[in-house]
Enzyme design. Sequence first.
Site, PDB file in Angstrom:
ATOM      1  N   CYS A 168     -35.248  49.373   2.274  1.00 32.06           N
ATOM      2  CA  CYS A 168     -33.841  49.243   1.883  1.00 32.06           C
ATOM      3  C   CYS A 168     -33.634  49.502   0.398  1.00 32.06           C
ATOM      4  O   CYS A 168     -32.496  49.624  -0.058  1.00 32.06           O
ATOM      5  CB  CYS A 168     -33.317  47.864   2.242  1.00 32.06           C
ATOM      6  SG  CYS A 168     -33.490  47.472   3.979  1.00 32.06           S
ATOM      7  N   HIS A 190     -27.784  45.246  -2.331  1.00 31.40           N
ATOM      8  CA  HIS A 190     -28.080  45.653  -0.959  1.00 31.40           C
ATOM      9  C   HIS A 190     -27.342  44.698  -0.024  1.00 31.40           C
ATOM     10  O   HIS A 190     -27.406  43.477  -0.187  1.00 31.40           O
ATOM     11  CB  HIS A 190     -29.590  45.610  -0.734  1.00 31.40           C
ATOM     12  CG  HIS A 190     -29.986  45.772   0.687  1.00 31.40           C
ATOM     13  ND1 HIS A 190     -29.413  46.728   1.500  1.00 31.40           N
ATOM     14  CD2 HIS A 190     -30.897  45.105   1.460  1.00 31.40           C
ATOM     15  CE1 HIS A 190     -29.944  46.638   2.707  1.00 31.40           C
ATOM     16  NE2 HIS A 190     -30.847  45.665   2.705  1.00 31.40           N
ATOM     17  N   ASN A 248     -26.212  45.432   7.734  1.00 30.50           N
ATOM     18  CA  ASN A 248     -27.285  45.945   6.869  1.00 30.50           C
ATOM     19  C   ASN A 248     -27.617  47.384   7.278  1.00 30.50           C
ATOM     20  O   ASN A 248     -28.212  47.610   8.331  1.00 30.50           O
ATOM     21  CB  ASN A 248     -28.507  45.029   7.024  1.00 30.50           C
ATOM     22  CG  ASN A 248     -29.681  45.477   6.181  1.00 30.50           C
ATOM     23  OD1 ASN A 248     -29.700  46.582   5.635  1.00 30.50           O
ATOM     24  ND2 ASN A 248     -30.688  44.626   6.085  1.00 30.50           N
TER      25      ASN A 248
HETATM   26  O1  UT7 Z   1     -32.999  44.509   4.283  1.00 33.35           O
HETATM   27  C1  UT7 Z   1     -33.729  43.327   4.390  1.00 33.35           C
HETATM   28  C2  UT7 Z   1     -33.646  42.926   5.829  1.00 33.35           C
HETATM   29  N1  UT7 Z   1     -33.753  41.560   6.173  1.00 33.35           N
HETATM   30  C3  UT7 Z   1     -33.034  40.527   5.673  1.00 33.35           C
HETATM   31  O2  UT7 Z   1     -32.279  40.602   4.752  1.00 33.35           O
HETATM   32  C4  UT7 Z   1     -33.197  39.225   6.416  1.00 33.35           C
HETATM   33  C5  UT7 Z   1     -33.312  38.027   5.512  1.00 33.35           C
HETATM   34  N2  UT7 Z   1     -33.190  36.813   6.297  1.00 33.35           N
HETATM   35  C6  UT7 Z   1     -32.003  36.335   6.747  1.00 33.35           C
HETATM   36  O3  UT7 Z   1     -30.967  36.936   6.481  1.00 33.35           O
HETATM   37  C7  UT7 Z   1     -31.989  35.050   7.520  1.00 33.35           C
HETATM   38  O4  UT7 Z   1     -33.256  34.437   7.445  1.00 33.35           O
HETATM   39  C8  UT7 Z   1     -31.597  35.258   9.006  1.00 33.35           C
HETATM   40  C9  UT7 Z   1     -30.130  35.664   9.099  1.00 33.35           C
HETATM   41  C10 UT7 Z   1     -32.473  36.304   9.668  1.00 33.35           C
HETATM   42  C11 UT7 Z   1     -31.770  33.950   9.778  1.00 33.35           C
HETATM   43  O5  UT7 Z   1     -30.935  32.937   9.217  1.00 33.35           O
HETATM   44  P1  UT7 Z   1     -31.483  31.455   9.014  1.00 33.35           P
HETATM   45  O6  UT7 Z   1     -30.358  30.641   8.533  1.00 33.35           O
HETATM   46  O7  UT7 Z   1     -32.703  31.547   8.140  1.00 33.35           O
HETATM   47  O8  UT7 Z   1     -31.815  31.029  10.477  1.00 33.35           O
HETATM   48  P2  UT7 Z   1     -33.207  30.531  11.057  1.00 33.35           P
HETATM   49  O9  UT7 Z   1     -34.158  31.672  11.179  1.00 33.35           O
HETATM   50  O10 UT7 Z   1     -33.642  29.331  10.283  1.00 33.35           O
HETATM   51  O11 UT7 Z   1     -32.791  30.086  12.518  1.00 33.35           O
HETATM   52  C12 UT7 Z   1     -31.933  28.982  12.747  1.00 33.35           C
HETATM   53  C13 UT7 Z   1     -31.670  28.881  14.236  1.00 33.35           C
HETATM   54  C14 UT7 Z   1     -32.903  29.021  15.110  1.00 33.35           C
HETATM   55  O12 UT7 Z   1     -32.750  28.115  16.170  1.00 33.35           O
HETATM   56  P3  UT7 Z   1     -33.592  26.751  16.219  1.00 33.35           P
HETATM   57  O13 UT7 Z   1     -35.023  27.163  16.157  1.00 33.35           O
HETATM   58  O14 UT7 Z   1     -33.135  25.986  15.003  1.00 33.35           O
HETATM   59  O15 UT7 Z   1     -33.170  26.143  17.507  1.00 33.35           O
HETATM   60  C15 UT7 Z   1     -32.801  30.415  15.651  1.00 33.35           C
HETATM   61  O16 UT7 Z   1     -33.403  30.571  16.909  1.00 33.35           O
HETATM   62  O17 UT7 Z   1     -30.780  29.937  14.617  1.00 33.35           O
HETATM   63  C16 UT7 Z   1     -31.314  30.612  15.754  1.00 33.35           C
HETATM   64  N3  UT7 Z   1     -30.912  31.995  15.721  1.00 33.35           N
HETATM   65  C17 UT7 Z   1     -29.784  32.440  16.285  1.00 33.35           C
HETATM   66  N4  UT7 Z   1     -28.831  31.814  16.988  1.00 33.35           N
HETATM   67  C18 UT7 Z   1     -27.816  32.552  17.428  1.00 33.35           C
HETATM   68  C19 UT7 Z   1     -31.533  33.030  15.090  1.00 33.35           C
HETATM   69  N5  UT7 Z   1     -30.825  34.155  15.268  1.00 33.35           N
HETATM   70  C20 UT7 Z   1     -29.738  33.809  16.001  1.00 33.35           C
HETATM   71  C21 UT7 Z   1     -28.627  34.524  16.492  1.00 33.35           C
HETATM   72  N6  UT7 Z   1     -27.697  33.869  17.183  1.00 33.35           N
HETATM   73  N7  UT7 Z   1     -28.476  35.849  16.263  1.00 33.35           N
END
Ligand code: UT7
Length: 329
Positions: free
Chosen positions: A113, A256, A286
């Site tokens: 990216c 980004h 993104n």
């Molecule tokens: O260009 C670079 C590309 N990548 C990035 O920029 C990604 C950087 N990371 C992020 O933006 C964030 O870490 C995410 C958006 C990917 C995730 O957000 P988070 O607040 O860190 O969520 P998490 O991974 O801590 O997950 C929280 C909960 C989990 O459930 P449990 O285990 O607490 O029950 C996930 O399973 O949210 C759940 N979850 C979802 N729920 C509904 C994860 N994705 C989803 C979803 N819809 N799409």
Amino acid sequence: MHATISAFGAYVPERRVTNDELAQSVDTSDEWIQSHTGIRERRIAAPDQAASDLGIAAGRAALERRGIGPETVDMVIVASSTTDYPNFPSTASIIQDRLGCVNAGAFDISAGCTGFAYGLELARSLVEAGSAATVLLIAAETLTKITNWDDRNSCVLFGDGAGAAVFEAGEENGSGTRVLHSWLKSKGSGDAALIRHVGGSRTPFDPAVHTAADMQIYMDGRAVYLFAVDAVVRTIQALCDKEQIEPRELDWIVPHQANIRIIEAAAKRLKLPMDLFFTNLDRYANTSAASIPLAIKEMIDQDLLKTGQRVLTVGFGAGLSYGGNLLRW
Ligand code: UT7
């Protein structure tokens, strides 16, 4: 001799997919996606649209805006993580031919990216070294083609799009947008946080062992998030140090467009107001290397960029790569 950016162009596919539409096929919700990322909708390329098709549209728009023909281009550089074919032929060569850049060389760069930030410095260097008088820099991405739609942790984040910039040789004191400084870094120890495990020379695809998902995006979201906030803060600080200014003296920061929470966390750490940061990730999600030029093109269309302003770009992504540029508009 100084390199001047004389025009920008952009293109997004027509198909608009809202969070609600996505939630019909993925176990997610509009509420979760908006509250965790700021994304409302994304554009998705048609089945017959490859990265080069998006890049051609963006490149053509930039050349038309500048009012020069494709035959004047000496070099076509394409930043992409979703090239038309794995590694070769280059997407830049395909675009060079289809756009009619008959006098140009062409090559791709792979910096995730952060590709457009790397490309801005590369294009500037080629022009200022006298190696090329006119460079067409394109970032073209179709991330939705390599997305694992069964992985809700990543599939809700991505969209497709392309952006382009024309670089030309300008006079020492001439007007026009210039790259004043670049700061480009890599933290390869984080390579496993954002990766396509199979299909390269490390692990060639073996139909007896692998599935399609092994060739799609794997992301450790939490690890990328923590890296990204730090990367954005350090890049802004480093570029401002080079210019001997404080971050609050910037006119715009174009980050980004990955996740609004990454931008908010970086702004908080630097004690900067959010309105210094331009964002459009709510509408495009993104788009990897294309996100910064897509944002810049929208800023131009909204007449937000004025002569003399200091505009800082900052990217981060697979590699893990990060860095940015300080532009004088
Ligand atoms: O260009 C670079 C590309 N990548 C990035 O920029 C990604 C950087 N990371 C992020 O933006 C964030 O870490 C995410 C958006 C990917 C995730 O957000 P988070 O607040 O860190 O969520 P998490 O991974 O801590 O997950 C929280 C909960 C989990 O459930 P449990 O285990 O607490 O029950 C996930 O399973 O949210 C759940 N979850 C979802 N729920 C509904 C994860 N994705 C989803 C979803 N819809 N799409």
